[in-house]
Design a protein around this motif. Sequence first.
Motif, PDB file in Angstrom:
ATOM      1  N   ASP A 197       0.830  -1.205   0.000  1.00 22.22           N
ATOM      2  CA  ASP A 197       0.000   0.000   0.000  1.00 22.22           C
ATOM      3  C   ASP A 197       0.867   1.258   0.000  1.00 22.22           C
ATOM      4  O   ASP A 197       0.541   2.251  -0.654  1.00 22.22           O
ATOM      5  CB  ASP A 197      -0.919   0.008   1.222  1.00 22.22           C
ATOM      6  CG  ASP A 197      -1.886  -1.152   1.222  1.00 22.22           C
ATOM      7  OD1 ASP A 197      -2.524  -1.377   0.175  1.00 22.22           O
ATOM      8  OD2 ASP A 197      -2.005  -1.844   2.246  1.00 22.22           O
ATOM      9  N   LEU A 198       1.950   1.221   0.751  1.00 19.15           N
ATOM     10  CA  LEU A 198       2.886   2.346   0.792  1.00 19.15           C
ATOM     11  C   LEU A 198       4.248   1.815   1.216  1.00 19.15           C
ATOM     12  O   LEU A 198       4.352   0.778   1.865  1.00 19.15           O
ATOM     13  CB  LEU A 198       2.395   3.448   1.734  1.00 19.15           C
ATOM     14  CG  LEU A 198       1.788   3.061   3.083  1.00 19.15           C
ATOM     15  CD1 LEU A 198       2.870   2.904   4.128  1.00 19.15           C
ATOM     16  CD2 LEU A 198       0.791   4.128   3.521  1.00 19.15           C
ATOM     17  N   THR A 201       3.758   6.662  -2.152  1.00 20.65           N
ATOM     18  CA  THR A 201       2.508   6.020  -2.561  1.00 20.65           C
ATOM     19  C   THR A 201       2.354   6.149  -4.071  1.00 20.65           C
ATOM     20  O   THR A 201       3.023   6.955  -4.713  1.00 20.65           O
ATOM     21  CB  THR A 201       1.295   6.669  -1.863  1.00 20.65           C
ATOM     22  OG1 THR A 201       1.336   8.090  -2.070  1.00 20.65           O
ATOM     23  CG2 THR A 201       1.301   6.386  -0.371  1.00 20.65           C
ATOM     24  N   ASP A 247       0.365   7.124  -7.391  1.00 20.94           N
ATOM     25  CA  ASP A 247      -0.658   8.062  -7.843  1.00 20.94           C
ATOM     26  C   ASP A 247      -1.797   7.322  -8.551  1.00 20.94           C
ATOM     27  O   ASP A 247      -1.563   6.363  -9.277  1.00 20.94           O
ATOM     28  CB  ASP A 247      -0.056   9.083  -8.813  1.00 20.94           C
ATOM     29  CG  ASP A 247       0.996   9.954  -8.162  1.00 20.94           C
ATOM     30  OD1 ASP A 247       1.052   9.987  -6.918  1.00 20.94           O
ATOM     31  OD2 ASP A 247       1.774  10.591  -8.896  1.00 20.94           O
ATOM     32  N   LEU A 292      -6.322   4.087  -2.112  1.00 24.59           N
ATOM     33  CA  LEU A 292      -5.660   3.723  -0.870  1.00 24.59           C
ATOM     34  C   LEU A 292      -6.745   3.461   0.167  1.00 24.59           C
ATOM     35  O   LEU A 292      -7.543   4.348   0.475  1.00 24.59           O
ATOM     36  CB  LEU A 292      -4.726   4.850  -0.422  1.00 24.59           C
ATOM     37  CG  LEU A 292      -3.650   4.523   0.615  1.00 24.59           C
ATOM     38  CD1 LEU A 292      -2.698   3.450   0.081  1.00 24.59           C
ATOM     39  CD2 LEU A 292      -2.870   5.775   0.974  1.00 24.59           C
ATOM     40  N   PRO A 330      -8.881   3.017   3.520  1.00 26.24           N
ATOM     41  CA  PRO A 330      -8.902   3.958   4.645  1.00 26.24           C
ATOM     42  C   PRO A 330      -7.855   3.664   5.709  1.00 26.24           C
ATOM     43  O   PRO A 330      -7.242   4.590   6.244  1.00 26.24           O
ATOM     44  CB  PRO A 330     -10.323   3.807   5.185  1.00 26.24           C
ATOM     45  CG  PRO A 330     -11.138   3.444   3.981  1.00 26.24           C
ATOM     46  CD  PRO A 330     -10.241   2.554   3.164  1.00 26.24           C
ATOM     47  N   ARG A 364      -4.530   4.748   4.347  1.00 26.99           N
ATOM     48  CA  ARG A 364      -4.531   6.214   4.243  1.00 26.99           C
ATOM     49  C   ARG A 364      -4.316   6.847   5.614  1.00 26.99           C
ATOM     50  O   ARG A 364      -3.547   7.800   5.762  1.00 26.99           O
ATOM     51  CB  ARG A 364      -5.865   6.674   3.647  1.00 26.99           C
ATOM     52  CG  ARG A 364      -5.986   8.188   3.442  1.00 26.99           C
ATOM     53  CD  ARG A 364      -7.435   8.553   3.201  1.00 26.99           C
ATOM     54  NE  ARG A 364      -8.268   8.209   4.337  1.00 26.99           N
ATOM     55  CZ  ARG A 364      -9.519   7.762   4.256  1.00 26.99           C
ATOM     56  NH1 ARG A 364     -10.087   7.591   3.086  1.00 26.99           N
ATOM     57  NH2 ARG A 364     -10.199   7.473   5.353  1.00 26.99           N
ATOM     58  N   ASP A 365      -4.991   6.298   6.635  1.00 31.42           N
ATOM     59  CA  ASP A 365      -4.837   6.841   7.990  1.00 31.42           C
ATOM     60  C   ASP A 365      -3.411   6.636   8.502  1.00 31.42           C
ATOM     61  O   ASP A 365      -2.860   7.506   9.188  1.00 31.42           O
ATOM     62  CB  ASP A 365      -5.840   6.180   8.937  1.00 31.42           C
ATOM     63  CG  ASP A 365      -7.278   6.593   8.645  1.00 31.42           C
ATOM     64  OD1 ASP A 365      -7.469   7.570   7.895  1.00 31.42           O
ATOM     65  OD2 ASP A 365      -8.200   5.931   9.161  1.00 31.42           O
ATOM     66  N   ARG A 395      -0.712   6.449   6.612  1.00 28.10           N
ATOM     67  CA  ARG A 395       0.104   7.427   5.878  1.00 28.10           C
ATOM     68  C   ARG A 395       0.037   8.786   6.555  1.00 28.10           C
ATOM     69  O   ARG A 395       1.072   9.423   6.808  1.00 28.10           O
ATOM     70  CB  ARG A 395      -0.379   7.530   4.432  1.00 28.10           C
ATOM     71  CG  ARG A 395       0.352   8.578   3.595  1.00 28.10           C
ATOM     72  CD  ARG A 395      -0.485   8.987   2.403  1.00 28.10           C
ATOM     73  NE  ARG A 395      -1.744   9.599   2.810  1.00 28.10           N
ATOM     74  CZ  ARG A 395      -2.766   9.846   2.002  1.00 28.10           C
ATOM     75  NH1 ARG A 395      -2.689   9.514   0.729  1.00 28.10           N
ATOM     76  NH2 ARG A 395      -3.872  10.414   2.456  1.00 28.10           N
ATOM     77  N   ASP A 396      -1.178   9.243   6.855  1.00 24.75           N
ATOM     78  CA  ASP A 396      -1.347  10.555   7.478  1.00 24.75           C
ATOM     79  C   ASP A 396      -0.695  10.591   8.864  1.00 24.75           C
ATOM     80  O   ASP A 396      -0.106  11.601   9.261  1.00 24.75           O
ATOM     81  CB  ASP A 396      -2.834  10.899   7.577  1.00 24.75           C
ATOM     82  CG  ASP A 396      -3.487  11.048   6.205  1.00 24.75           C
ATOM     83  OD1 ASP A 396      -2.739  11.189   5.207  1.00 24.75           O
ATOM     84  OD2 ASP A 396      -4.727  11.016   6.131  1.00 24.75           O
TER      85      ASP A 396
END
Length: 281
Positions: free
Chosen positions: A129-130, A256, A258, A262, A264, A267-268, A270-271
């Motif tokens: 995912d990342l 990540t 483009d 991603l 949730p 994504r969370d 990553r943030d």
Amino acid sequence: MKHYTRAAQQLCISQPSLSHAIRQLEGELGVPLFEKTGRNTTLTPFGETFLTTVHQTLGTLEEGVETLRRSARGEGLIRLGFLRRLGSRYIPQLAAEFLAAHPARNLSFTFHTDRTQGLVESLLHRQCDLVFCSQPDPALPLTAVPVVRQELVLITPKDHPLAGRGAVDLAQALPYPMVYFTREAGLRRVVDGLFAAAGGAPRIAYETEEDQVIAGLVAQGFGIAVVPQMELLHKLEVAVLKITAPDYRWEVFLTTCDGLFLAPAARDFRDFALRRSQEGR
């Protein structure tokens, strides 16, 4: 349910419609599913087998629906890729802090280590995912944000002429054979740039992809090398020298792909990693 009439009532359709649907299904399957036993209707052996299959299929469908619902709630699996040197402290600590910050969510990780090129490929092929890697090729459809700044050092065998120095201008390393990163390694461009800024080209004696392997070769006298500062160095028979010149900046990038969705949970995470990076600056 042993009566067509009662079954039709429960399904809110007419009995003729139910009977027609069953005949169509039996025609498609090529076997009878029901048989008359007096005034009742029972399943044939074929019907029993088909009923078991239907229950299994509906169960699988329900599991799939529930998995999607969990994902929408920010739960589920986060597939991480990272440089091996980040696996002793940075990634485990970051993942543990994220889990501690979300105790009520059902979250889990997979952890994959590789060099930068392999990590980028796993990202492009949707296997991660990342990823946390050296700066990727700017031409690729990736978003890369620096999150960790790391120190580079010069390492030598303990009996090397430079070993007694606490720090070194990299120009002083130019006369000596080097154990060097291959062109596929993310750090190759960084180290190339350092030597170019120092005013010369390194004398490459050996090349390999992994910094840990480079350190092991230096410890055995195969040459000297520029590598990231890492715990392993203090367990090997090498001298670790601070690089005072030229100036450099080497960072690890959270990367990540483009245009790809991603989940949730990913994504969370990553943030969360980006916020931790900002707090640490």
